[in-house]
Design a protein around this motif. Structure first.
Motif, mmCIF file in Angstrom:
data_model
loop_
_atom_site.group_PDB
_atom_site.id
_atom_site.type_symbol
_atom_site.label_atom_id
_atom_site.label_comp_id
_atom_site.label_asym_id
_atom_site.label_seq_id
_atom_site.Cartn_x
_atom_site.Cartn_y
_atom_site.Cartn_z
ATOM 1 N N TRP A 79 4.979 2.884 -2.978
ATOM 2 C CA TRP A 79 5.938 3.031 -1.873
ATOM 3 C C TRP A 79 6.707 4.349 -2.009
ATOM 4 C CZ3 TRP A 79 10.941 3.832 -0.550
ATOM 5 C CH2 TRP A 79 11.353 3.435 0.720
ATOM 6 N N LEU A 80 7.187 4.637 -3.224
ATOM 7 C CA LEU A 80 7.962 5.863 -3.452
ATOM 8 C C LEU A 80 7.112 7.108 -3.199
ATOM 9 C CD1 LEU A 80 9.815 4.743 -6.714
ATOM 10 C CD2 LEU A 80 10.907 5.193 -4.491
ATOM 11 N N LYS A 81 5.899 7.129 -3.732
ATOM 12 C CA LYS A 81 5.033 8.299 -3.541
ATOM 13 C C LYS A 81 4.654 8.474 -2.070
ATOM 14 C CE LYS A 81 3.044 8.676 -8.165
ATOM 15 N NZ LYS A 81 4.020 7.826 -8.850
ATOM 16 N N GLY A 82 4.578 7.372 -1.346
ATOM 17 C CA GLY A 82 4.280 7.466 0.084
ATOM 18 C C GLY A 82 5.401 8.062 0.903
ATOM 19 N N HIS A 83 6.598 8.132 0.339
ATOM 20 C CA HIS A 83 7.750 8.707 1.049
ATOM 21 C C HIS A 83 8.149 10.079 0.517
ATOM 22 C CE1 HIS A 83 8.070 4.538 2.427
ATOM 23 N NE2 HIS A 83 8.816 4.995 3.414
ATOM 24 N N MET A 84 7.316 10.655 -0.355
ATOM 25 C CA MET A 84 7.627 11.993 -0.860
ATOM 26 C C MET A 84 7.380 13.036 0.224
ATOM 27 S SD MET A 84 6.467 12.391 -4.831
ATOM 28 C CE MET A 84 7.716 12.146 -6.100
ATOM 29 N N ARG A 85 8.150 14.109 0.170
ATOM 30 C CA ARG A 85 8.026 15.210 1.125
ATOM 31 C C ARG A 85 7.778 16.504 0.354
ATOM 32 N NH1 ARG A 85 8.218 11.105 3.387
ATOM 33 N NH2 ARG A 85 9.525 10.427 5.138
ATOM 34 N N SER A 143 0.851 -1.188 0.000
ATOM 35 C CA SER A 143 0.000 0.000 0.000
ATOM 36 C C SER A 143 0.884 1.233 0.000
ATOM 37 C CB SER A 143 -0.933 0.006 1.212
ATOM 38 O OG SER A 143 -0.194 0.010 2.414
ATOM 39 N N LEU A 144 0.236 2.398 -0.009
ATOM 40 C CA LEU A 144 0.968 3.660 -0.094
ATOM 41 C C LEU A 144 1.983 3.791 1.041
ATOM 42 C CD1 LEU A 144 1.049 6.350 -1.733
ATOM 43 C CD2 LEU A 144 -0.491 7.288 -0.021
ATOM 44 N N GLY A 145 3.257 3.789 0.677
ATOM 45 C CA GLY A 145 4.318 3.983 1.662
ATOM 46 C C GLY A 145 4.654 2.766 2.488
ATOM 47 N N GLN A 146 3.963 1.648 2.255
ATOM 48 C CA GLN A 146 4.199 0.448 3.065
ATOM 49 C C GLN A 146 4.582 -0.715 2.162
ATOM 50 O OE1 GLN A 146 4.077 0.494 6.454
ATOM 51 N NE2 GLN A 146 3.624 2.690 6.279
ATOM 52 N N SER A 147 5.600 -1.465 2.565
ATOM 53 C CA SER A 147 5.976 -2.671 1.827
ATOM 54 C C SER A 147 5.124 -3.827 2.301
ATOM 55 C CB SER A 147 7.453 -2.985 2.041
ATOM 56 O OG SER A 147 7.710 -3.195 3.416
ATOM 57 N N LEU A 162 14.217 1.523 -0.526
ATOM 58 C CA LEU A 162 13.125 0.897 -1.265
ATOM 59 C C LEU A 162 13.288 -0.620 -1.281
ATOM 60 C CD1 LEU A 162 10.710 0.970 -3.314
ATOM 61 C CD2 LEU A 162 12.462 1.082 -5.113
ATOM 62 N N PRO A 163 12.276 -1.378 -0.858
ATOM 63 C CA PRO A 163 12.358 -2.843 -0.922
ATOM 64 C C PRO A 163 12.347 -3.325 -2.377
ATOM 65 C CG PRO A 163 10.643 -2.111 0.592
ATOM 66 C CD PRO A 163 11.050 -0.919 -0.200
ATOM 67 N N VAL A 164 13.167 -4.328 -2.676
ATOM 68 C CA VAL A 164 13.272 -4.884 -4.032
ATOM 69 C C VAL A 164 13.152 -6.406 -3.966
ATOM 70 C CG1 VAL A 164 14.691 -5.071 -6.111
ATOM 71 C CG2 VAL A 164 14.806 -2.986 -4.718
ATOM 72 N N PRO A 165 12.086 -7.005 -4.543
ATOM 73 C CA PRO A 165 12.010 -8.469 -4.625
ATOM 74 C C PRO A 165 13.122 -8.997 -5.538
ATOM 75 C CG PRO A 165 9.882 -7.436 -5.069
ATOM 76 C CD PRO A 165 10.904 -6.348 -5.114
ATOM 77 N N LEU A 166 13.780 -10.058 -5.146
ATOM 78 C CA LEU A 166 14.962 -10.510 -5.885
ATOM 79 C C LEU A 166 14.857 -12.002 -6.215
ATOM 80 C CD1 LEU A 166 17.487 -8.918 -6.792
ATOM 81 C CD2 LEU A 166 18.724 -10.018 -4.938
#
Length: 555
Positions: free
Chosen positions: A340-346, A210-214, A361-365
Motif C-alpha cells: 500500500w505504501l509503495k503504491g502511494h509513492m511519488r 494489492s499495490l496501493g489498494q486496501s 494508511l489502513p490499519v487492522p485493529l
C-alpha cells in the motif's frame, strides 16, 4: 604485494605495462556537438562481468583510440578502496563501445592470455594489491595509469596460462553458484517476516490487498492518523540539522534506519537550539519510525534515543491507547502495508511518501490482547530471522574471502605451481626412453668440456630489467653464456617446450619446437639429464621412434 618469492619457480615477473597496452578512456566533457557513441563507465564494470543495462553516450574525438576489442580487460580506475581495480573482460557484447577516463583498458600482448590477465587482476583487487597501490581522495581511491603499469605481472608459458584460466573459470562457476544460493536465502529471510505478519494479522484476507489498494480484514480497519496518540500526530523531523555538534541531540537519518533496528553507534547530532525548533518530532522509547524516502523500513525507538529526533526522510508514529507499538511496527512492515505504501509513492529519481498519504494508511485493529499475542509471536520470528541473517552474512563474507584466496593461489600462487608441475609431468611423459638413455650415455668428460668455466651452462650475475620485485627494484638473476657458435638448450627451455606441446607430440615435434640444430644436440642432452635428475621429466618406451629420429639428426 606480489614478488618473485610469491610466484612459482621458473616464472618471470614483468611489469604490467611491459606485457600489454594500457590506456584510460576519454575524459567526460560537455557536449559540443558531433556524433555520440556508447561508452562504459565504472558502473558498467562489475566483478567479472559487464553490466550493459545502462550504457550512456557522449561525443568522442578519438579516431578509434578508445574503441574496445574482443578480449580487452577493463578495470575501474576510481572506486572505493576495497573495490578499486574491479575488473571484467569485454567480449564484443555491444559493438562498438568506448571507455570513459574512469576505466582502464588492458589489451594483452602476444605472450598474455586475456582470461589469465583477468584472473590476475581480480586477484589483485580482492587481495588488496590495487588498494595499496592507489591514492585516495574524498573517499574514492584512484589507481593511476602509471601505478598500474608499474605493478608486477606473473608470466607463465601461454599454454599454462590457458590451463590456469580454464581452471579458474571452473572454480568461479562453483563460487558463483554458492553466492546464488546465499542470495536466495537472503531474499527468503527478507520476505519471511512481512509474509508471516500478513498471515498473523490478515490471514486469508491478505490476498485481497494489492499495490496501493486496501483489501478486507478480519478486524475493524482504522486509518493511521486515528490510532496514534492524539497529542503526537504522525510527523517527520528536522529539515536543516546544521553542522554536527559532538555533545548535541542525536537524530536519525534515512540511512540510519534499518529494518527493525536503528544504527545508533554513529548518529549525527544537532545543537539543542535546532532540536528545540522541532520538538514536535522528538522521540520517546517505543515510538515507531517509518522511512518515507526511497525505502519504507520500520524500526522501534530504543530507550537510549529518548529525546532524540528524526530528519525529513522519516515519519514518527506514537501509538495511542488502542494499539500496541510492537503490533503497529509489525503491521507497517507487513507485505500488505508495504505494498500500500509503495503504491502511494511519488517521484522517479527520489520516490517518497507525503504525510497526507501516510496518515491514510489502513490499519487492522484487533483487541489489544490479540495485538500483543501477534506481536510476541512475530518478535520471536524476527529474532530467529536476525540470527539466520547474521549466519548468512558470515557465509557471504567467508565466500568472498575464499574467492580472493582461491584466485590468488590459482593465478600465481601455490595452486598455480601445482598445475604447472602436473602439466609438466603429463607433457614430459612422451620423452622416448632412448633419448633418456642417450643423455645418460653422454661422456662425463664431454659434459665437463661443454660446461667449462666461462662457457655454456655457467651461471653468472646479470641484471635484466624485466625481472622486478614488488618495489620496482631490478633483480639479479642467473643467465647462461653460450659457447661461441653453439646452440644452447637450457633445462627451462626444454620443459617449456614440453609444456607447450601438451604431451601429445612426437619427438620430431619436440625437436622442431626447440628449433634444434646439429650443434645443439649435446646441449639438449645435458638439459635432459638435468631434468631427469631433478625428477621433472618422466618417460615411456618409444625406442624405435627415438632411434630413427636420432639417426636423422646425426646424419
Amino acid at each position: 604485494m606480489l614478488g618473485p618469492s610469491s610466484i612459482p619457480a621458473g616464472w618471470n615477473a614483468f611489469r604490467v605495462g611491459d606485457v600489454g597496452e594500457v590506456i584510460v578512456g576519454q575524459q567526460k566533457a560537455r557536449d559540443k556537438g558531433g556524433a555520440a557513441y556508447p561508452y562504459l563507465r565504472v558502473a558498467n564494470v562489475q566483478d567479472g562481468f559487464l553490466d550493459l543495462a545502462d550504457v550512456q553516450e557522449m561525443v568522442f574525438s578519438d579516431n578509434g583510440r578508445y574503441v574496445l576489442e574482443n578480449g580487452d580487460v577493463l578495470l575501474c580506475e576510481g572506486q572505493s578502496r576495497e573495490l578499486v581495480g574491479r575488473a571484467a573482460i569485454y567480449r564484443g557484447e555491444l559493438h562498438p563501445l568506448r571507455i570513459q577516463n574512469s576505466v582502464i583498458r588492458f589489451r594483452s600482448g602476444p605472450h598474455v592470455v586475456p582470461e589469465y590477465a583477468l584472473h590476475v587482476f581480480r586477484s589483485y583487487q580482492k587481495s588488496g594489491v590495487f588498494a595499496r597501490s592507489s591514492k585516495a581522495t574524498t573517499g574514492i581511491a584512484h589507481l593511476s595509469l602509471s601505478r598500474f603499469k608499474a605493478l608486477p605481472f606473473p608470466l607463465p608459458p601461454l599454454e599454462l596460462q590457458r590451463e590456469i584460466a580454464d581452471t579458474c573459470g571452473d572454480v568461479q562457476i562453483l563460487l558463483d553458484h554458492v553466492n546464488e544460493v546465499i542470495g536466495s536465502v537472503e531474499q527468503t529471510l527478507i520476505a519471511i517476516v512481512p509474509t508471516a505478519a500478513d498471515a498473523a494479522i490478515l490471514g486469508d484476507h491478505s490476498r485481497t490487498w494489492s499495490l496501493g489498494q486496501s483489501g478486507t480484514s478480519p478486524w475493524p480497519l482504522r486509518v493511521a492518523r486515528d490510532v496514534v496518540d492524539p497529542d503526537a500526530p504522525i510527523v517527520y523531523g528536522i529539515l536543516k540539522p546544521g553542522p554536527h555538534v559532538e555533545d548535541g541531540i542525536p537524530y536519525v537519518r534515512g540511512q540510519d534506519l534499518q529494518q527493525w533496528f536503528i544504527r545508533t553507534q554513529n548518529l549525527l547530532r544537532c545543537s539543542p537550539a535546532v532540536a528545540a525548533k522541532y520538538s514536535r518530532s522528538s522521540l520517546r522509547p517505543d515510538d515507531v519510525l517509518l522511512g518515507i524516502i526511497r525505502n519504507t523500513r520500520v524500526a522501534v525507538v530504543p530507550t537510549e534515543l529518548e529525546g532524540g529526533n528524526v530528519t525529513q526522510g522519516t515519519a514518527r508514529f506514537r501509538a495511542g491507547n488502542e494499539i500496541d507499538p510492537r503490533y503497529l511496527a509489525h503491521w507497517l512492515s507487513s507485505r500488505s502495508a508495504q505494498a500500500w505504501l509503495k503504491g502511494h509513492m511519488r517521484g522517479i529519481d527520489m520516490p517518497g511518501l507525503n504525510l497526507r498519504d501516510v496518515r491514510r494508511l489502513p490499519v487492522p485493529l484487533p483487541p489489544l490482547e490479540i495485538q500483543r499475542e501477534i506481536a510476541g509471536r512475530l518478535d520471536a520470528l524476527v529474532g530467529n530471522a536476525d540470527l539466520l541473517s547474521q549466519s548468512v552474512a558470515n557465509g557471504r563474507g567467508w565466500t568472498r574471502a575464499l574467492e580472493g584466496a582461491v584466485l590468488q593461489s590459482m593465478a600465481y600462487g601455490e595452486a598455480a605451481g601445482k598445475i604447472a608441475d602436473q602439466r609438466r609431468a603429463v607433457s614430459a611423459s612422451w620423452i622416448p626412453t632412448v633419448l633418456i638413455e642417450n643423455a645418460a650415455a653422454l661422456p662425463e668428460s664431454h659434459v665437463a668440456k661443454i660446461l667449462a668455466p666461462g662457457r655454456a651452462g655457467d651461471e653468472v650475475g646479470s641484471t635484466r630489467s624485466d625481472e622486478i620485485d614488488a618495489s620496482g627494484r631490478e633483480e639479479t638473476v642467473p643467465v647462461s653464456i653460450p659457447v661461441t657458435g653453439a646452440q644452447v638448450v637450457s633445462t627451462e627451455e626444454l620443459l617449456e617446450a614440453l609444456d607447450g606441446l601438451g604431451g601429445e607430440s612426437t619427438p620430431e615435434d619436440l625437436y622442431a619446437r626447440l628449433g634444434l640444430s646439429e650443434n645443439g644436440i649435446d646441449s639438449f642432452y645435458i638439459a635432459l639429464r638435468a631434468a631427469v635428475k631433478a625428477g621433472t621429466v618422466k618417460h615411456e618406451s618409444a625406442a624405435g621412434v627415438g632411434r630413427s629420429l636420432l639417426a636423422r639428426v646425426h646424419e
